[in-house]
Design a protein around this motif. Sequence first.
Motif, PDB file in Angstrom:
ATOM      1  N   ASP A 113      -5.444   5.034  -5.379  1.00 29.68           N
ATOM      2  CA  ASP A 113      -6.802   4.690  -4.662  1.00 29.68           C
ATOM      3  C   ASP A 113      -6.541   3.730  -3.508  1.00 29.68           C
ATOM      4  O   ASP A 113      -5.771   2.722  -3.675  1.00 29.68           O
ATOM      5  CB  ASP A 113      -7.922   4.246  -5.620  1.00 29.68           C
ATOM      6  CG  ASP A 113      -9.248   3.931  -4.735  1.00 29.68           C
ATOM      7  OD1 ASP A 113      -9.438   4.426  -3.796  1.00 29.68           O
ATOM      8  OD2 ASP A 113     -10.057   3.150  -5.211  1.00 29.68           O
ATOM      9  N   THR A 114      -7.032   3.951  -2.260  1.00 23.00           N
ATOM     10  CA  THR A 114      -6.741   2.898  -1.380  1.00 23.00           C
ATOM     11  C   THR A 114      -7.951   2.548  -0.768  1.00 23.00           C
ATOM     12  O   THR A 114      -8.495   3.295  -0.103  1.00 23.00           O
ATOM     13  CB  THR A 114      -5.801   3.536  -0.355  1.00 23.00           C
ATOM     14  OG1 THR A 114      -4.402   4.063  -0.742  1.00 23.00           O
ATOM     15  CG2 THR A 114      -5.351   2.361   1.045  1.00 23.00           C
TER      16      THR A 114
ATOM     17  N   THR B 123       0.824  -1.086   0.050  1.00 18.97           N
ATOM     18  CA  THR B 123       0.014  -0.098   0.000  1.00 18.97           C
ATOM     19  C   THR B 123       0.920   1.361   0.037  1.00 18.97           C
ATOM     20  O   THR B 123       1.807   1.267   0.950  1.00 18.97           O
ATOM     21  CB  THR B 123      -0.983   0.067   1.031  1.00 18.97           C
ATOM     22  OG1 THR B 123      -1.832  -1.351   0.970  1.00 18.97           O
ATOM     23  CG2 THR B 123      -1.743   1.296   1.261  1.00 18.97           C
ATOM     24  N   GLY B 124       0.510   2.189  -0.925  1.00 22.28           N
ATOM     25  CA  GLY B 124       1.165   3.422  -0.847  1.00 22.28           C
ATOM     26  C   GLY B 124       2.535   3.311  -1.804  1.00 22.28           C
ATOM     27  O   GLY B 124       3.113   4.312  -1.976  1.00 22.28           O
TER      28      GLY B 124
ATOM     29  N   THR C 265      -7.738  -4.087  -0.169  1.00 22.24           N
ATOM     30  CA  THR C 265      -6.646  -4.058   0.649  1.00 22.24           C
ATOM     31  C   THR C 265      -6.561  -5.183   1.636  1.00 22.24           C
ATOM     32  O   THR C 265      -7.757  -5.520   2.440  1.00 22.24           O
ATOM     33  CB  THR C 265      -6.659  -2.711   1.490  1.00 22.24           C
ATOM     34  OG1 THR C 265      -6.480  -1.870   0.618  1.00 22.24           O
ATOM     35  CG2 THR C 265      -5.407  -2.533   2.359  1.00 22.24           C
TER      36      THR C 265
ATOM     37  N   ARG D 140      -1.907  -4.281  -1.297  1.00 25.21           N
ATOM     38  CA  ARG D 140      -3.045  -4.118  -2.261  1.00 25.21           C
ATOM     39  C   ARG D 140      -2.999  -5.207  -3.281  1.00 25.21           C
ATOM     40  O   ARG D 140      -2.217  -5.473  -4.037  1.00 25.21           O
ATOM     41  CB  ARG D 140      -2.769  -2.648  -2.894  1.00 25.21           C
ATOM     42  CG  ARG D 140      -3.879  -2.232  -3.544  1.00 25.21           C
ATOM     43  CD  ARG D 140      -3.184  -0.964  -4.321  1.00 25.21           C
ATOM     44  NE  ARG D 140      -4.164  -0.292  -5.209  1.00 25.21           N
ATOM     45  CZ  ARG D 140      -3.587   0.957  -5.650  1.00 25.21           C
ATOM     46  NH1 ARG D 140      -2.853   1.597  -5.617  1.00 25.21           N
ATOM     47  NH2 ARG D 140      -4.865   1.618  -6.346  1.00 25.21           N
TER      48      ARG D 140
END
Length: 470
Positions: free
Chosen positions: A118-119, A94-95, A144, A156
């Motif tokens: 987008d998360t 993530t990120g 997620t 993700r």
Amino acid sequence: MAGAHGQRSLRFRLLAATLLAVLVALALAGLLLSGLFRDHVMRQFGRTLTDQLDQVTARLEFDDAGQPQLGGAQLSDPRWSRPYSGLYWQIDRTGANPSAAVLRSRSLWDTTLQPPADTPGPGDVHVHEVTGPQGAALLLVERTVQPPGPTAAAWRLMVAADLGETALAIQRFTGLLAAALGALLLLLGAAAVAQVAVGLAPLRALQRALAAVQAGRAQRIDTRFPAEVQPLVDDFNRVLDHNAAIVERARTQAGNLAHAVKTPLAALAQAAAAAQRHPADAAALAARVQDQVGLARRHVDWHLARARAAAAHGLPGVRAAVAPALAGLVRVLERVHAERGVRIDCAAIADDLQFAGEVQDLQEVAGNLIDNACKWARSAVRVQAWGADTPAGRRLHLVVEDDGPGIAPERRAAVMARGARLDESVPGSGLGLAIVSELAGLYGGSVTLGAAASGGLRVEVELPGAPSGT
């Protein structure tokens, strides 16, 4: 000219309106059905990818260092292993930069999925349309995943599939739908043409019936038509009947006038022959000629009044003011009967009182009544006029009274006949009340004889009135 004729055509208007409405309705239906089909296919495709994402999520494991592990052999679909097969999966931190994917399917080969920034929240599944390997359009679903542990990183998970076959299916469906709606448009257009042809058939029958009337093959339209057309036909038949009645009335009046004038002409011929035999009787001849010419004039005036009233009755906008017409008659007749000392008392008449007819006919009716009353009155004649509203419309009432000898009730009907005279010593032709009765009848009115308060005759005539201010 052709365009203007088309715009005036009822058939053109009906067909144009129907076809335009059908075309708009089918176009909207096509857009709606195509959109519904596309939405349905995309939802189904999204659910299939979500199932694939669930499969990837179920096979996902983490090692002791918290790194994800996913064996390709654990996934059942062989497309995961075939390069650029159109079905892909990818796992990112993530990120992190998507180009540095931690794990990805063999089908991606040397490329990576590029999802939007987008998360998804825990448990959420997001759906995107992205560009994939070789520029293909993909539908991507992601979620997620957070492994147990307070310091574990979130991952993700993404699954994507090629939209090419789906877009092709939507395109084929849209083409078939357009063809079907086009065929339906042709069928509905043919049905509209047939409907207009059947619906306007009575008008063509009416046209043929009118042509028969115009050519003299028929006197009226006797064919029955649909309920929407029959009132028009009935009105037209009433016009034809009215015209036929006018023609018949004109023939009758012409015959009556010829018969009425024939007698004075015969008397004049006899007087002229007698004057030739006895030249010294010129004074008697002059008196005879004057008397017969006056009689002929009265007959001519009567028939002219009948013809004028028959033509004017029922015409819209024909009206005459009552007050000035009666005032002029009173002034003239007071001078005519001045030698007898008869006083004509005309009551106050409203300025807005109107007669729904020709002013000459009003003067003919009132003039005959007042003149007849002056001939029989001892000293006074009273004239009144007023209007009244009835369910049948506005009505005009004209009353003339004298202080003469009056007429007995049993003899009142007889004096209404043409030429009837109760006293030969009173000058006249006996046409006055007959003319009044005839004109009143032509205007749909009536004449009533009664006794005046002074003992003489009271004549009340009811005629059509016109609303004031119009």
